[in-house]
Design an enzyme around this catalytic site. Sequence first.
Site, PDB file in Angstrom:
ATOM      1  CB  SER A  38      79.405  60.124  29.546  1.00  0.00           C
ATOM      2  OG  SER A  38      80.264  61.041  30.160  1.00  0.00           O
TER       3      SER A  38
ATOM      4  CE  LYS B 233      79.185  57.762  24.809  1.00  0.00           C
ATOM      5  NZ  LYS B 233      79.001  56.330  24.757  1.00  0.00           N
TER       6      LYS B 233
ATOM      7  CE1 TYR C 235      82.183  59.863  24.552  1.00  0.00           C
ATOM      8  CE2 TYR C 235      82.327  61.362  26.427  1.00  0.00           C
ATOM      9  CZ  TYR C 235      82.158  60.084  25.924  1.00  0.00           C
ATOM     10  OH  TYR C 235      81.954  59.043  26.786  1.00  0.00           O
TER      11      TYR C 235
HETATM   12  P1  NAD Z   1      87.250  51.839  25.330  1.00  0.00           P
HETATM   13  O1  NAD Z   1      87.718  52.674  24.199  1.00  0.00           O
HETATM   14  O2  NAD Z   1      88.254  51.112  26.141  1.00  0.00           O
HETATM   15  O3  NAD Z   1      86.165  50.783  24.831  1.00  0.00           O
HETATM   16  C1  NAD Z   1      85.360  51.001  23.696  1.00  0.00           C
HETATM   17  C2  NAD Z   1      85.476  49.776  22.817  1.00  0.00           C
HETATM   18  O4  NAD Z   1      84.669  49.957  21.652  1.00  0.00           O
HETATM   19  C3  NAD Z   1      86.907  49.533  22.322  1.00  0.00           C
HETATM   20  O5  NAD Z   1      87.250  48.194  22.549  1.00  0.00           O
HETATM   21  C4  NAD Z   1      86.847  49.846  20.832  1.00  0.00           C
HETATM   22  O6  NAD Z   1      87.763  49.094  20.086  1.00  0.00           O
HETATM   23  C5  NAD Z   1      85.397  49.504  20.522  1.00  0.00           C
HETATM   24  N1  NAD Z   1      84.863  50.197  19.352  1.00  0.00           N
HETATM   25  C6  NAD Z   1      84.979  51.505  19.035  1.00  0.00           C
HETATM   26  N2  NAD Z   1      84.338  51.760  17.874  1.00  0.00           N
HETATM   27  C7  NAD Z   1      83.787  50.601  17.473  1.00  0.00           C
HETATM   28  C8  NAD Z   1      82.994  50.225  16.339  1.00  0.00           C
HETATM   29  N3  NAD Z   1      82.663  51.118  15.399  1.00  0.00           N
HETATM   30  N4  NAD Z   1      82.595  48.935  16.233  1.00  0.00           N
HETATM   31  C9  NAD Z   1      82.952  48.019  17.179  1.00  0.00           C
HETATM   32  N5  NAD Z   1      83.706  48.324  18.253  1.00  0.00           N
HETATM   33  C10 NAD Z   1      84.111  49.593  18.404  1.00  0.00           C
HETATM   34  O7  NAD Z   1      86.354  52.801  26.271  1.00  0.00           O
HETATM   35  P2  NAD Z   1      85.731  52.544  27.693  1.00  0.00           P
HETATM   36  O8  NAD Z   1      86.388  53.463  28.645  1.00  0.00           O
HETATM   37  O9  NAD Z   1      85.666  51.107  27.995  1.00  0.00           O
HETATM   38  O10 NAD Z   1      84.278  53.126  27.446  1.00  0.00           O
HETATM   39  C11 NAD Z   1      83.185  52.289  27.103  1.00  0.00           C
HETATM   40  C12 NAD Z   1      81.966  53.146  26.896  1.00  0.00           C
HETATM   41  O11 NAD Z   1      81.718  53.906  28.087  1.00  0.00           O
HETATM   42  C13 NAD Z   1      82.084  54.173  25.769  1.00  0.00           C
HETATM   43  O12 NAD Z   1      80.864  54.240  25.083  1.00  0.00           O
HETATM   44  C14 NAD Z   1      82.365  55.460  26.498  1.00  0.00           C
HETATM   45  O13 NAD Z   1      81.891  56.579  25.771  1.00  0.00           O
HETATM   46  C15 NAD Z   1      81.586  55.279  27.784  1.00  0.00           C
HETATM   47  N6  NAD Z   1      82.118  56.086  28.910  1.00  0.00           N
HETATM   48  C16 NAD Z   1      83.426  55.941  29.269  1.00  0.00           C
HETATM   49  C17 NAD Z   1      83.936  56.736  30.297  1.00  0.00           C
HETATM   50  C18 NAD Z   1      85.378  56.640  30.704  1.00  0.00           C
HETATM   51  O14 NAD Z   1      85.884  57.579  31.328  1.00  0.00           O
HETATM   52  N7  NAD Z   1      86.081  55.552  30.414  1.00  0.00           N
HETATM   53  C19 NAD Z   1      83.105  57.659  30.972  1.00  0.00           C
HETATM   54  C20 NAD Z   1      81.777  57.753  30.588  1.00  0.00           C
HETATM   55  C21 NAD Z   1      81.298  56.949  29.541  1.00  0.00           C
HETATM   56  N1  UFG Z   2      93.569  66.373  34.993  1.00  0.00           N
HETATM   57  C1  UFG Z   2      94.813  66.901  35.210  1.00  0.00           C
HETATM   58  N2  UFG Z   2      95.845  66.458  34.439  1.00  0.00           N
HETATM   59  C2  UFG Z   2      95.687  65.518  33.465  1.00  0.00           C
HETATM   60  C3  UFG Z   2      94.402  64.986  33.248  1.00  0.00           C
HETATM   61  C4  UFG Z   2      93.370  65.444  34.036  1.00  0.00           C
HETATM   62  O1  UFG Z   2      94.995  67.745  36.070  1.00  0.00           O
HETATM   63  O2  UFG Z   2      96.669  65.176  32.786  1.00  0.00           O
HETATM   64  C5  UFG Z   2      92.454  66.816  35.850  1.00  0.00           C
HETATM   65  C6  UFG Z   2      91.325  67.468  35.104  1.00  0.00           C
HETATM   66  O3  UFG Z   2      91.551  68.838  34.915  1.00  0.00           O
HETATM   67  C7  UFG Z   2      90.132  67.160  36.025  1.00  0.00           C
HETATM   68  C8  UFG Z   2      90.487  65.804  36.636  1.00  0.00           C
HETATM   69  O4  UFG Z   2      91.910  65.685  36.474  1.00  0.00           O
HETATM   70  O5  UFG Z   2      90.072  68.098  37.059  1.00  0.00           O
HETATM   71  C9  UFG Z   2      89.819  64.644  35.936  1.00  0.00           C
HETATM   72  O6  UFG Z   2      90.085  64.726  34.539  1.00  0.00           O
HETATM   73  P1  UFG Z   2      89.768  63.517  33.551  1.00  0.00           P
HETATM   74  O7  UFG Z   2      90.216  63.951  32.183  1.00  0.00           O
HETATM   75  O8  UFG Z   2      90.323  62.260  34.088  1.00  0.00           O
HETATM   76  O9  UFG Z   2      88.189  63.385  33.642  1.00  0.00           O
HETATM   77  P2  UFG Z   2      87.022  64.420  33.278  1.00  0.00           P
HETATM   78  O10 UFG Z   2      86.191  64.569  34.495  1.00  0.00           O
HETATM   79  O11 UFG Z   2      87.544  65.630  32.649  1.00  0.00           O
HETATM   80  O12 UFG Z   2      86.229  63.630  32.151  1.00  0.00           O
HETATM   81  C10 UFG Z   2      85.929  62.230  32.271  1.00  0.00           C
HETATM   82  C11 UFG Z   2      85.904  61.602  30.880  1.00  0.00           C
HETATM   83  C12 UFG Z   2      84.734  62.115  30.099  1.00  0.00           C
HETATM   84  C13 UFG Z   2      83.485  61.899  30.882  1.00  0.00           C
HETATM   85  C14 UFG Z   2      83.571  62.559  32.240  1.00  0.00           C
HETATM   86  C15 UFG Z   2      82.358  62.218  33.031  1.00  0.00           C
HETATM   87  O13 UFG Z   2      87.093  61.907  30.177  1.00  0.00           O
HETATM   88  O14 UFG Z   2      84.626  61.372  28.897  1.00  0.00           O
HETATM   89  O15 UFG Z   2      84.713  62.063  32.928  1.00  0.00           O
HETATM   90  O16 UFG Z   2      82.313  62.958  34.199  1.00  0.00           O
HETATM   91  F1  UFG Z   2      82.452  62.423  30.216  1.00  0.00           F
END
Ligand code: NAD
Ligand code: UFG
Length: 342
Positions: free
Chosen positions: A126, A154, A150
């Site tokens: 991330s 990572k 978190y």
């Molecule tokens: P998500 O929660 O939808 O998907 C994660 C999946 O992993 C889920 O289906 C959950 O049930 C499964 N899981 C969790 N713990 C587990 C375990 N111990 N064993 C087996 N399965 C398990 O999240 P996502 O948004 O699809 O994110 C996927 C990956 O990308 C994550 O590693 C997350 O940290 C990373 N990531 C997500 C974002 C975002 O904003 N969505 C941003 C940066 C990185």
């Molecule tokens: N925001 C609001 N109201 C809300 C939620 C978010 O104003 O209810 C704003 C936040 O302050 C920020 C923007 O919308 O300015 C985006 O916020 P998000 O929570 O959607 O995303 P972030 O950039 O804070 O974080 C996300 C993921 C993290 C990841 C990161 C990577 O949540 O896990 O992007 O850049 F690490």
Amino acid sequence: MRRNVLVTGGAGYIGSHTCLALIRAGWNPIVLDNFSNSSALSVDRIRELSGENVTLVEGDIRDIDLCTRVLREHKCTSVIHFAGLKAVGESQERALEYYDVNVVGSHSLLNAMSVVGIEQIVFSSSATVYGAPQSLPITEDHPLGPTNPYGQTKLAVENLIRDVAGSSTRLQYGILRYFNPVGAHSSAKIGEDPKGKPNNLMPFIAQVAVGRRDLLTVFGGDYDTRDGTGVRDYIHVSDLAEAHVCALQKLSESESSYVVNLGTGNGYSVLEVISAFSEASGVAIPHEIAERRPGDVATVYADVSYAQKLLGWKAERGLKEMCRDHWEWQKDNPTGYSAERT
Ligand code: NAD
Ligand code: UFG
């Protein structure tokens, strides 16, 4: 012949879209998920959309015997590792659990890969590993400094993978640092389904639009940005999914490993996203500007030139499509995969 790839967390938001992209590209995903943040229904939808009988194993990545068995039985040649916990705020209250699932879980998976002799892993990292930006756009060599548990997990997993690859094993890795994934598959059959109150902007807006929540709180209106609200690099989840296919391809073409940003390189403010979503949905999004959210920064966006050079991949979908597809999914599935959720 289709090659089998283990997709941990394949039932989740990004994992489910990636499974579809993999199938389209001729791979055979084997999903391992414990459904702690997802539903088996997403895999049913992947089957429906792809016409393939995707293998689903319910289980935990911390179960090394299970991981070993699945990798062996299904003759996987590589792994895409999505499984993990991902909520920044929650990680501050449940640090032990975050280290357990994210770090211990990744250790267990790498152990199983080593036992079976699997040498290629693509890992979901991330942009949070960069911490507060010291320069923009963020390049892959930007200093690392996560500011929450978190993000620390990572970075710990990135380091674990690098160290294992640097030891006597022949592990080859692709570390993908996602910026802000949003949107849904254009079929509106799969999408993001957060449990409880969404932490992230787009799913919150979508739940306001569909009537599940009354009001969006905009966290901070006094940032040094175009309109005072936070700016982020939103990327369509289908673009992100396609990048994983390129990431696997890259590993199979060369012997080297890499770390790469996945974003669009464009930043949009919270107010710009609200306005684009209103336009896409035809629904007004009631919102009010409140205090900043602790830990947030003004602006984050990626330098995406390395992704293009390395993977030959570039995000194609703009903010309009992100909002349209997120809305279509939310509209057709107002309570996500569940029939009765609030
Ligand atoms: P998500 O929660 O939808 O998907 C994660 C999946 O992993 C889920 O289906 C959950 O049930 C499964 N899981 C969790 N713990 C587990 C375990 N111990 N064993 C087996 N399965 C398990 O999240 P996502 O948004 O699809 O994110 C996927 C990956 O990308 C994550 O590693 C997350 O940290 C990373 N990531 C997500 C974002 C975002 O904003 N969505 C941003 C940066 C990185
Ligand atoms: N925001 C609001 N109201 C809300 C939620 C978010 O104003 O209810 C704003 C936040 O302050 C920020 C923007 O919308 O300015 C985006 O916020 P998000 O929570 O959607 O995303 P972030 O950039 O804070 O974080 C996300 C993921 C993290 C990841 C990161 C990577 O949540 O896990 O992007 O850049 F690490």
